[in-house]
Scaffold this motif. Structure first.
Motif, PDB file in Angstrom:
ATOM      1  N   PRO A   6       0.740  -1.008  -0.090  1.00  0.00           N
ATOM      2  CA  PRO A   6       0.024  -0.064   0.073  1.00  0.00           C
ATOM      3  C   PRO A   6       0.880   1.262   0.208  1.00  0.00           C
ATOM      4  O   PRO A   6       1.853   1.247   0.556  1.00  0.00           O
ATOM      5  CB  PRO A   6      -0.675  -0.114   1.338  1.00  0.00           C
ATOM      6  CG  PRO A   6      -0.788  -1.439   1.786  1.00  0.00           C
ATOM      7  CD  PRO A   6       0.681  -1.961   1.302  1.00  0.00           C
ATOM      8  N   ALA A  58       1.184  11.330   3.242  1.00  0.00           N
ATOM      9  CA  ALA A  58       0.459  12.634   3.875  1.00  0.00           C
ATOM     10  C   ALA A  58       0.379  13.691   2.669  1.00  0.00           C
ATOM     11  O   ALA A  58      -0.565  14.710   3.069  1.00  0.00           O
ATOM     12  CB  ALA A  58       0.965  13.212   5.264  1.00  0.00           C
ATOM     13  N   HIS A  86       7.036   5.430  -3.376  1.00  0.00           N
ATOM     14  CA  HIS A  86       7.317   4.520  -2.162  1.00  0.00           C
ATOM     15  C   HIS A  86       8.631   5.334  -1.411  1.00  0.00           C
ATOM     16  O   HIS A  86       9.270   4.595  -0.652  1.00  0.00           O
ATOM     17  CB  HIS A  86       7.700   3.175  -2.353  1.00  0.00           C
ATOM     18  CG  HIS A  86       6.434   2.242  -2.327  1.00  0.00           C
ATOM     19  ND1 HIS A  86       5.619   2.136  -1.370  1.00  0.00           N
ATOM     20  CD2 HIS A  86       5.981   1.503  -3.629  1.00  0.00           C
ATOM     21  CE1 HIS A  86       4.540   1.252  -1.784  1.00  0.00           C
ATOM     22  NE2 HIS A  86       4.733   1.073  -3.426  1.00  0.00           N
ATOM     23  N   ARG A 109      14.489   6.408   0.898  1.00  0.00           N
ATOM     24  CA  ARG A 109      13.917   6.655   2.048  1.00  0.00           C
ATOM     25  C   ARG A 109      14.599   6.130   3.080  1.00  0.00           C
ATOM     26  O   ARG A 109      15.419   5.285   3.187  1.00  0.00           O
ATOM     27  CB  ARG A 109      12.767   6.087   1.772  1.00  0.00           C
ATOM     28  CG  ARG A 109      12.579   4.438   2.209  1.00  0.00           C
ATOM     29  CD  ARG A 109      11.332   3.737   1.789  1.00  0.00           C
ATOM     30  NE  ARG A 109      10.371   4.172   2.843  1.00  0.00           N
ATOM     31  CZ  ARG A 109       9.042   3.844   2.793  1.00  0.00           C
ATOM     32  NH1 ARG A 109       8.565   3.228   1.707  1.00  0.00           N
ATOM     33  NH2 ARG A 109       8.267   4.312   3.685  1.00  0.00           N
ATOM     34  N   LYS A 114       9.867   8.670   3.839  1.00  0.00           N
ATOM     35  CA  LYS A 114       9.987   8.688   2.366  1.00  0.00           C
ATOM     36  C   LYS A 114      10.796   9.926   1.905  1.00  0.00           C
ATOM     37  O   LYS A 114      10.607  10.790   2.620  1.00  0.00           O
ATOM     38  CB  LYS A 114       8.847   8.349   1.632  1.00  0.00           C
ATOM     39  CG  LYS A 114       7.850   7.231   2.207  1.00  0.00           C
ATOM     40  CD  LYS A 114       6.998   6.817   1.283  1.00  0.00           C
ATOM     41  CE  LYS A 114       5.682   7.284   1.388  1.00  0.00           C
ATOM     42  NZ  LYS A 114       4.425   6.701   0.602  1.00  0.00           N
TER      43      LYS A 114
HETATM   44  N1  LIG Z   1       7.618  11.849   3.433  1.00  0.00           N
HETATM   45  C1  LIG Z   1       6.860  10.992   3.988  1.00  0.00           C
HETATM   46  N2  LIG Z   1       7.304   9.760   4.601  1.00  0.00           N
HETATM   47  C2  LIG Z   1       6.264   8.715   5.039  1.00  0.00           C
HETATM   48  C3  LIG Z   1       4.918   9.139   4.969  1.00  0.00           C
HETATM   49  C4  LIG Z   1       4.556  10.306   4.381  1.00  0.00           C
HETATM   50  O1  LIG Z   1       3.495  10.818   4.377  1.00  0.00           O
HETATM   51  N3  LIG Z   1       5.600  11.217   3.881  1.00  0.00           N
HETATM   52  N4  LIG Z   1       4.157   8.283   5.326  1.00  0.00           N
HETATM   53  C5  LIG Z   1       4.609   7.314   6.506  1.00  0.00           C
HETATM   54  C6  LIG Z   1       3.543   6.272   6.631  1.00  0.00           C
HETATM   55  S1  LIG Z   1       2.409   6.535   7.496  1.00  0.00           S
HETATM   56  C7  LIG Z   1       3.693   4.771   6.260  1.00  0.00           C
HETATM   57  S2  LIG Z   1       2.905   3.608   6.713  1.00  0.00           S
HETATM   58  C8  LIG Z   1       4.904   4.657   5.211  1.00  0.00           C
HETATM   59  C9  LIG Z   1       4.263   4.066   3.941  1.00  0.00           C
HETATM   60  O2  LIG Z   1       5.064   4.021   3.160  1.00  0.00           O
HETATM   61  P1  LIG Z   1       4.558   3.377   1.650  1.00  0.00           P
HETATM   62  O3  LIG Z   1       3.752   4.393   1.040  1.00  0.00           O
HETATM   63  O4  LIG Z   1       5.798   3.021   0.831  1.00  0.00           O
HETATM   64  O5  LIG Z   1       3.981   2.152   2.046  1.00  0.00           O
HETATM   65  O6  LIG Z   1       5.642   5.877   4.889  1.00  0.00           O
HETATM   66  C10 LIG Z   1       6.022   6.823   6.151  1.00  0.00           C
HETATM   67  N5  LIG Z   1       6.914   7.748   5.395  1.00  0.00           N
END
Ligand SMILES: Nc1nc2c(c(=O)[nH]1)N[C@H]1C(S)=C(S)[C@@H](COP(=O)(O)O)O[C@H]1N2
Ligand SMILES: [Mo]
Length: 197
Positions: free
Chosen positions: A30, A34, A145, A150, A163
């Motif tokens: 998934p 944000a 992703h 990341r 990420k």
């Molecule tokens: N820059 C950034 N990193 C982030 C996020 C984000 O919204 N922005 N979401 C986080 C959340 S809540 C999760 S569960 C994972 C999701 O990583 P994916 O999209 O590769 O599954 O990234 C995390 N890192």
């Protein structure tokens, strides 16, 4: 009856010892972001560690690629309750990046292109527990992703794995990052269900 055999299969999968409490298995990957996916050019990409004394260590993409690269095979756990087992990554260990960093503090804030932040104690970043990952499943990390790179801190809930990471700032205090200011736990251990606070 089909409905019972499905239920039985689900219970068996949920009892996998690699699955933390309250989590279910998924085969998908998934996407949870944000905000929009930032477009990060490799020529402009930088990774910077800034200490409490304002000393900075910065790598360009080429400098970063010249560092020792590790293969990481790990399970990941999102606070929204999905877990994915045996994911394959390549990246640079935070231990490597911290070799020449001189600090006396215990906390880091991860900063991302696009503005996301998340706080992680150094204890959870060092000792073979965290990487800056740029490959997933044998391919360059997809932008959605977190590509080009990341943070990967797989023993904590996946929101800690920032990420599009661009650096770490070291602090005396464990100040909350983006999700932590919005009610997520400061630490985020999936095995003790440190979900919200
Ligand atoms: N820059 C950034 N990193 C982030 C996020 C984000 O919204 N922005 N979401 C986080 C959340 S809540 C999760 S569960 C994972 C999701 O990583 P994916 O999209 O590769 O599954 O990234 C995390 N890192
Ligand atoms: Mo998440």
């Amino acid at each position: 009856m089909a409905v019972f055999s499905r239920g039985f299969g689900a219970r068996r999968r949920e009892s996998d010892p690699r699955l933390p409490p309250g989590q279910y298995l998924t085969e998908d990957f998934p996407v949870l972001s944000a905000g929009p996916t930032p477009d990060v050019d490799l020529d402009e990409w930088r990774f910077t560690i800034r200490t409490e004394k304002d000393m900075q260590t910065t790598w360009t993409w080429d400098q970063f690629m010249a560092l020792p690269i590790e293969n990481v095979d790990t399970d990941i756990h999102c606070v929204t309750r999905w877990s994915k087992l045996g994911t394959q990554w390549r990246g640079v260990s935070l231990d490597t990046l911290f070799e020449d960093v001189d600090t006396d503090v215990e906390y880091a804030m991860a900063l991302s292109y696009g503005g996301y932040t998340t706080n992680v104690p150094l204890e959870d970043l060092l000792g073979g527990k965290a990487w800056i990952a740029f490959e997933f499943d044998g391919e360059p990390l997809e932008p959605e992703h977190g590509g080009p790179a990341r943070l990967l801190v797989p023993h904590l809930y996946f929101w800690k794995s920032a990420k599009w990471v661009r650096g770490l700032v070291l602090h005396h205090h464990d100040d909350p990052g983006f999700w932590e200011q919005n009610g997520y736990h400061l630490h985020g251990d999936p095995w003790t269900e440190e979900r919200y606070w």
